[in-house]
Write a protein that holds these residues in place. Sequence first.
Motif, PDB file in Angstrom:
ATOM      1  N   CYS A  39     -24.884  -2.982  49.398  1.00  0.00           N
ATOM      2  CA  CYS A  39     -25.718  -1.573  49.091  1.00  0.00           C
ATOM      3  C   CYS A  39     -26.052  -0.713  50.250  1.00  0.00           C
ATOM      4  O   CYS A  39     -26.831  -1.365  51.347  1.00  0.00           O
ATOM      5  CB  CYS A  39     -26.911  -2.125  48.115  1.00  0.00           C
ATOM      6  N   LYS A  58     -29.058   4.674  46.157  1.00  0.00           N
ATOM      7  CA  LYS A  58     -28.226   3.292  46.714  1.00  0.00           C
ATOM      8  C   LYS A  58     -26.943   3.432  46.102  1.00  0.00           C
ATOM      9  O   LYS A  58     -26.563   3.444  44.816  1.00  0.00           O
ATOM     10  CB  LYS A  58     -29.008   1.889  46.139  1.00  0.00           C
ATOM     11  N   VAL A  64     -26.300  -8.567  44.982  1.00  0.00           N
ATOM     12  CA  VAL A  64     -26.476  -8.337  46.308  1.00  0.00           C
ATOM     13  C   VAL A  64     -26.851  -9.692  46.749  1.00  0.00           C
ATOM     14  O   VAL A  64     -26.435  -9.984  47.985  1.00  0.00           O
ATOM     15  CB  VAL A  64     -27.725  -7.148  46.427  1.00  0.00           C
ATOM     16  N   ASP A  65     -28.093 -10.184  46.157  1.00  0.00           N
ATOM     17  CA  ASP A  65     -28.474 -11.467  46.716  1.00  0.00           C
ATOM     18  C   ASP A  65     -27.346 -12.319  46.779  1.00  0.00           C
ATOM     19  O   ASP A  65     -27.476 -13.269  47.761  1.00  0.00           O
ATOM     20  CB  ASP A  65     -29.569 -11.865  45.836  1.00  0.00           C
ATOM     21  N   LYS A 118     -29.025  -6.287  41.571  1.00  0.00           N
ATOM     22  CA  LYS A 118     -29.942  -6.616  42.558  1.00  0.00           C
ATOM     23  C   LYS A 118     -29.459  -8.265  42.996  1.00  0.00           C
ATOM     24  O   LYS A 118     -29.403  -8.684  43.929  1.00  0.00           O
ATOM     25  CB  LYS A 118     -31.372  -6.466  42.056  1.00  0.00           C
ATOM     26  N   ARG A 119     -29.270  -8.836  41.695  1.00  0.00           N
ATOM     27  CA  ARG A 119     -28.792 -10.464  41.801  1.00  0.00           C
ATOM     28  C   ARG A 119     -27.425 -10.466  42.534  1.00  0.00           C
ATOM     29  O   ARG A 119     -27.205 -11.215  43.474  1.00  0.00           O
ATOM     30  CB  ARG A 119     -28.721 -10.864  40.507  1.00  0.00           C
ATOM     31  N   TYR A 166     -23.354   0.846  45.778  1.00  0.00           N
ATOM     32  CA  TYR A 166     -22.901  -0.250  45.836  1.00  0.00           C
ATOM     33  C   TYR A 166     -21.241  -0.555  45.879  1.00  0.00           C
ATOM     34  O   TYR A 166     -20.608   0.248  45.336  1.00  0.00           O
ATOM     35  CB  TYR A 166     -23.336  -0.843  44.100  1.00  0.00           C
ATOM     36  N   TYR A 189     -28.941  -2.687  36.474  1.00  0.00           N
ATOM     37  CA  TYR A 189     -29.653  -2.510  37.833  1.00  0.00           C
ATOM     38  C   TYR A 189     -30.379  -4.102  38.156  1.00  0.00           C
ATOM     39  O   TYR A 189     -30.049  -4.613  39.197  1.00  0.00           O
ATOM     40  CB  TYR A 189     -30.982  -1.622  37.637  1.00  0.00           C
ATOM     41  N   ARG A 190     -30.557  -4.973  37.044  1.00  0.00           N
ATOM     42  CA  ARG A 190     -31.166  -5.996  37.529  1.00  0.00           C
ATOM     43  C   ARG A 190     -30.102  -6.853  38.115  1.00  0.00           C
ATOM     44  O   ARG A 190     -30.185  -7.662  38.868  1.00  0.00           O
ATOM     45  CB  ARG A 190     -31.846  -6.823  36.278  1.00  0.00           C
TER      46      ARG A 190
END
Length: 181
Positions: free
Chosen positions: A55, A67, A48-49, A45-46, A69, A41-42
């Motif tokens: 997402c 969500k 996506v950034d 997120k990175r 991806y 999960y962490r």
Amino acid sequence: MALEHAILVSLDERSGSGYELAQRFEKSIGFFWAATHQQIYRTLKRMVDLGWVSCHEVTQDGRPDKKVYEVTGGGRAELTRWLSSPGEPETVRNDLAVKVRGASLGDAGAVIAELARHRDLHAERLDVYLAFEKKDFPDPSALSGRRLHQYLILRGGIRAEQGLVEWCDEALAAMREDQRR
């Protein structure tokens, strides 16, 4: 390899939620690249950034929205870059090997028991891999592309587990003989 690349490969095969991705890691990719749910999960997120995955939320009846991806063009470019870059062989860190090497410094019987336990675990994993091979790849000569690549990774796992079972058997026989002397 970074976890990001393992996730990109998995998501390129099939988009999915973080939970679905974690399940895939437990059932296949995790046999050669382990990651916890929290790490996945962490990392998502990175990613996506970084613009490597997108997402979107999917509404579910009676459950929280999820969500989903997907790999973006930027993610495919990163995957292409990574696939073409040279890598180094992995350095093996094997706790059991250190125990066997140091067995004469302590309780060799306990090390033999641990070696036997590991042998059984490797034999169990080998059985799982062989069942995957029989079920998922009944005709390896007909494989190409992604399915061939998946099969080759499975074959690598089979060969590794066979080798580990054989080494454990060899080491057990030698250590047991040494104890009888």
